[in-house]
Design a protein around this motif. Structure first.
Motif, mmCIF file in Angstrom:
data_model
loop_
_atom_site.group_PDB
_atom_site.id
_atom_site.type_symbol
_atom_site.label_atom_id
_atom_site.label_comp_id
_atom_site.label_asym_id
_atom_site.label_seq_id
_atom_site.Cartn_x
_atom_site.Cartn_y
_atom_site.Cartn_z
ATOM 1 N N MET A 104 -8.801 -4.008 2.731
ATOM 2 C CA MET A 104 -8.649 -2.869 3.706
ATOM 3 C C MET A 104 -7.430 -2.307 3.691
ATOM 4 O O MET A 104 -6.334 -3.103 3.899
ATOM 5 N N GLU A 105 -7.166 -1.058 3.330
ATOM 6 C CA GLU A 105 -5.793 -0.513 3.164
ATOM 7 C C GLU A 105 -5.466 0.534 4.577
ATOM 8 O O GLU A 105 -6.202 1.067 5.038
ATOM 9 N N LEU A 106 -4.073 0.607 4.871
ATOM 10 C CA LEU A 106 -3.763 1.534 5.981
ATOM 11 C C LEU A 106 -4.120 2.896 5.730
ATOM 12 O O LEU A 106 -4.502 3.595 6.750
ATOM 13 N N ARG A 107 -3.986 3.344 4.334
ATOM 14 C CA ARG A 107 -4.397 4.707 4.213
ATOM 15 C C ARG A 107 -5.921 5.023 4.549
ATOM 16 O O ARG A 107 -6.198 6.053 4.924
ATOM 17 N N GLN A 108 -6.827 3.936 4.032
ATOM 18 C CA GLN A 108 -8.144 4.024 4.500
ATOM 19 C C GLN A 108 -8.107 4.440 6.259
ATOM 20 O O GLN A 108 -9.076 5.406 6.683
ATOM 21 N N GLN B 36 -5.962 5.504 8.235
ATOM 22 C CA GLN B 36 -5.571 6.840 8.568
ATOM 23 C C GLN B 36 -6.434 7.951 8.112
ATOM 24 O O GLN B 36 -6.366 8.947 9.137
ATOM 25 N N SER C 286 -13.239 7.307 0.343
ATOM 26 C CA SER C 286 -12.239 6.376 0.930
ATOM 27 C C SER C 286 -13.280 5.532 2.368
ATOM 28 O O SER C 286 -13.302 4.403 2.609
ATOM 29 N N LEU D 221 -14.548 1.925 2.875
ATOM 30 C CA LEU D 221 -14.442 1.082 4.300
ATOM 31 C C LEU D 221 -15.731 0.424 4.813
ATOM 32 O O LEU D 221 -15.679 -0.420 5.435
ATOM 33 N N GLU E 92 -16.799 -2.314 2.846
ATOM 34 C CA GLU E 92 -16.028 -3.482 3.214
ATOM 35 C C GLU E 92 -16.459 -4.185 4.346
ATOM 36 O O GLU E 92 -16.570 -5.404 4.619
#
Length: 292
Positions: free
Chosen positions: A1-5, A7, A35, A39, A42
């Motif tokens: 999981m990424e912060l951009r996702q 956001q 994106s 998410l 995941e």
């Protein structure tokens, strides 16, 4: 999981539209959809209900949003702390304001503050009072302005305004010739009331209930100028703070004192135990030294 996702997901939740979120974040719609799908993959569950007109959150999506907002708040606090440590000459403050309060007091305050501190940027968002309080609690805003009372176990509170509420009626209303009115005399009146997301909605309801009745609400609004014009058109009565009454110049309106004074008290609030930036502390000190 990424912060951009997270956001991108928060922007979709805020705007309730993948298309609008893509425009806001300056990326393509397929990219933001990809994106969100990643998410969801995941986490193993659907977060967004997609239709042609809107993108609403599922129950799982609402939970993810709550945690994403907390993460964003922590990151913002980290950046603010690091900026202060490095003694940057510039600052930024995210402030939540109810529309009533913003239009009444803050153009003058912001102008004076900007003149004194031109390198501090004020990012102002208008929400209803209840949402401002929740957003300060969740870290979306560093500072908020809201109507008291506020839970002082959760927030540090800095009072800035205290004034009386006044009754507004049409010039030919049967109460128009009164100098003072008991709130109990309003039992059978039709009210132009504050929208439910505004703190004044519940505050005034509590006063009416204490007087033995529920208000008969004909219209609800978030704009004080519309409320006063509705009174001038003889569509109902309302109760507004003195500062707003001072701007109601319509000759078809009569402004009357209430026998049992109801106070409108405003305060700046911050989340207790949360780090407040140099810029935020500077703004609080400024507004306390120069009362509204």
């Amino acid at each position: 999981m990424e912060l951009r996702q997270l956001q991108l997901f928060m922007e979709v939740a805020k705007l309730k539209s993948i298309t609008k979120a893509a425009e806001s974040m300056h990326i393509s719609q397929p990219a933001i959809s990809k994106s969100i799908r990643a998410l969801e993959g995941e986490l193993g569950m659907t977060l967004v209900i997609r239709t042609n007109k809107t993108s609403d959150l599922t129950d799982a999506g609402k939970i993810v949003l709550e945690y994403a907002q907390r993460i964003a708040g922590i990151l913002s606090e980290m950046k603010t702390t690091l900026n202060d440590i490095t003694n940057l000459s510039r600052g930024q403050i995210d402030i939540g304001l109810p529309p009533f309060i913003g239009s009444l007091f803050f153009p003058r305050v912001i102008a004076k503050f900007h003149h004194s501190y031109p390198n501090i940027v004020l990012n102002i968002t208008e929400y209803g009072g209840a949402r401002v309080v929740k957003s300060v609690e969740e870290g979306e805003f560093e500072l908020g302005v809201a109507v008291l009372p506020i839970d002082e176990q959760q927030f540090d509170v800095y009072p800035i305004v205290e004034e009386e509420m006044k009754l507004l009626v049409y010039k030919e209303h049967h109460l128009a010739k009164h100098n003072v009115v008991d709130i109990k005399e309003l039992r059978n009146e039709e009210f132009i009331f504050y929208h439910e997301e505004f703190a004044l909605n519940q505050i005034m309801r509590n006063h009416f209930i204490a007087a033995g009745f529920e208000p008969n609400i004909l219209f609800m609004s978030s704009q004080w100028d519309l409320m006063t014009e509705m009174v001038a058109a003889n569509l109902g009565i309302t109760i507004l703070p003195q500062s707003i009454c001072n701007r109601a110049f319509n000759p078809d309106i009569r402004i009357i004192d209430l026998e049992q004074p109801i106070l409108w008290r405003l305060a700046v609030l911050t989340k207790k135990d949360r780090y407040i930036s140099n810029a935020g502390r500077t703004f609080i000190d400024f507004i306390l030294k120069d009362p509204l």
